[in-house]
Scaffold this active site. Sequence first.
Site, PDB file in Angstrom:
ATOM      1  N   ARG A   1       0.935  -1.225   0.094  1.00  0.00           N
ATOM      2  CA  ARG A   1      -0.108   0.076   0.045  1.00  0.00           C
ATOM      3  C   ARG A   1       0.875   1.144   0.102  1.00  0.00           C
ATOM      4  NH1 ARG A   1      -4.644   2.515   1.967  1.00  0.00           N
ATOM      5  NH2 ARG A   1      -4.291   4.210   3.048  1.00  0.00           N
TER       6      ARG A   1
ATOM      7  N   SER B   1      -7.065  -0.232   1.926  1.00  0.00           N
ATOM      8  CA  SER B   1      -6.933  -0.842   0.896  1.00  0.00           C
ATOM      9  C   SER B   1      -5.584  -0.994   0.471  1.00  0.00           C
ATOM     10  CB  SER B   1      -7.329   0.128  -0.553  1.00  0.00           C
ATOM     11  OG  SER B   1      -8.783   0.309  -0.365  1.00  0.00           O
TER      12      SER B   1
ATOM     13  N   GLU C   1      -7.219  -6.293  -4.944  1.00  0.00           N
ATOM     14  CA  GLU C   1      -7.266  -5.676  -3.653  1.00  0.00           C
ATOM     15  C   GLU C   1      -7.765  -6.484  -2.531  1.00  0.00           C
ATOM     16  OE1 GLU C   1      -9.877  -1.772  -1.848  1.00  0.00           O
ATOM     17  OE2 GLU C   1     -10.043  -2.399  -3.927  1.00  0.00           O
TER      18      GLU C   1
END
Length: 682
Positions: A478, A503, A576
């Site tokens: 991330r 996320s 994701e």
Amino acid sequence: MELITELFDEDTTLPITNLYPKKKIPQIFSVHVDDAIEQPGFRLCTYTSGGDTNRDLKMGDKMMHIVPFTLTAKGSIAKLKGLGPSPINYINSVFTVAMQTMRQYKIDACMLRILKSKTAGQARQIQVIADRLIRSRSGGRYVLLKELWDYDKKYAYILIHRKNVSLEDIPGVPEISTELFTKVESKVGDVYINKDTGAQVTKNEAIAASIAQENDKRSDQAVIVKVKISRRAIAQSQSLESSRFETPMFQKFEASAAELNKPADAPLISDSNELTVISTSGFALENALSSVTAGMAFREASIIPEDKESIINAEIKNKALERLRKESITSIKTLETIASIVDDTLEKYKGAWFERNINKHSHLNQDAANELVQNSWNAIKTKIIRRELRGYALTAGWSLHPIVENKDSSKYTPAQKRGIREYVGSGYVDINNALLGLYNPDERTSILTASDIEKAIDNLDSAFKNGERLPKGITLYRSQRMLPSIYEAMVKNRVFYFRNFVSTSLYPNIFGTWMTDSSIGVLPDEKRLSVSIDKTDEGLVNSSDNLVGIGWVITGADKVNVVLPGGSLAPSNEMEVILPRGLMVKVNKITDASYNDGTVKTNNKLIQAEVMTTEELTESVIYDGDHLMETGELVTMTGDIEDRVDFASFVSSNVKQKVESSLGIIASCIDIANMPYKFVQG
């Protein structure tokens, strides 16, 4: 003073965090002042005698004291150092909480004592502002004891009391001192004579002097000793932006965040075995390594002749295959190894390249020519390593794509699916802004309404409770842009708190495929330091970007329930994995990833972090305040036993990870420039 009073906006309150949310009556808070590393705070308490003996507020108490303090970047409480750039806004925020507490718990009187030297010369303005606030917000039910304002040269006192209750009748307010005054009966009632001056004073003046006499002897240190605070709350307070909107929705979800971070109780994802097998597949590794075409990059940079291109490619591939068997194709170790091999190969050809290029600068003296050519070499090397890691990361990550694309999402209810779709679609900005305190209900610039946002978060929370679990050994990636002040607090505290849903991606999207290029950060230290900008790893770099670019490498996600949308719920190309809101991670390693490739100067950091569950956090600790203020060392109070707290292990973990010295190369390849915002927001 009138000008300051008129300019003051009584609706300007600063973000406040309850540092011990387990208490029935909230009573220890931090106040977020701008972007300072150290923040002022305050404790609400009461005294059980005329001395320093203090205790927490309880139901039925009628007198409350406000004691200011400083919350340090390391999460400890110290004597007040200052109120920040706006003491008046601090006072506004403190008395907003104080008034709410007094009304809710039927407290008759409240007093703040603060050193005048800590008010930036605004002691009187602070008292005037407090008076205005009480008059405007209490509806005439409370008043200030103004006779106390000028009693003391050292302290500024503010005492509020219920208008229809006599001060001398309030438990906790001292009786009029017989040392200071003589009571005399008269036709108009009792009057008081000052024993030193012989002057007659009013009852309120006598009460004010008696209050000051008692409180002048008290030390803030006695209040700080044995204070209980929540580690989660400290991390929350240090991850704040400089402004937020504490709507009822924000407060609702802030209070429930820890519930989503209990140890995972969901089943493994349906394709758990396939994910593990592909991640460690020799075929997948060989396929991904085919994307490393460093020979072409070497040739294009005039480092080698064309006939050596295929030889270089084969050499790099064979060395990587030999060293990476059974290693996960997307692990940080794999990326580090590839970067190191490319760098070692480059160094073999540096001498000849250097000699050819330095001859082009015969008009310069030797030192100037060497510096010029060395800088050119560093820029070329940086670009090549970034390019090769970008190609490898994309190909390796794509090996996992079929698992995400064919993901079965039938376990989720229709409402849960709706919440997931809203988040992975265009609603994630509104959802996370609400959780971050950045959603302003008075400014409709969002896609979702407030009720839509609240419903979406409730549905997502439900999806996590019905979620799934990743197998062990999976690394997630991330990016994030962070205010320098928040970054510096994280460096000292070694933890970071995500208010929002997090996320992340199964593939290494931080290495040039999207946003923060961290590639240089995985070079061996001795080589990385020759091209990176910050030689201390954890410092800040002067760049055109005033934010710090973070490339997160997150392990331990198997400890909590996650949502892997995929299939029909989310674009599979992003691969994701959503982590729950309220997540805390322990920072294991920070590596400088800044670089200057001749065109761009970055301020990037590669951070390896590990997910922590609520069971791995000791939520509250009693600290020995005397020891802290004498030595600067934090010691917990556990009866007769004192346990030293090491801030490098601020949160406890049973997992000891070996930190490889060669991590440096890869950090510099973080690329944040074009990553989708949901992989950055937070």
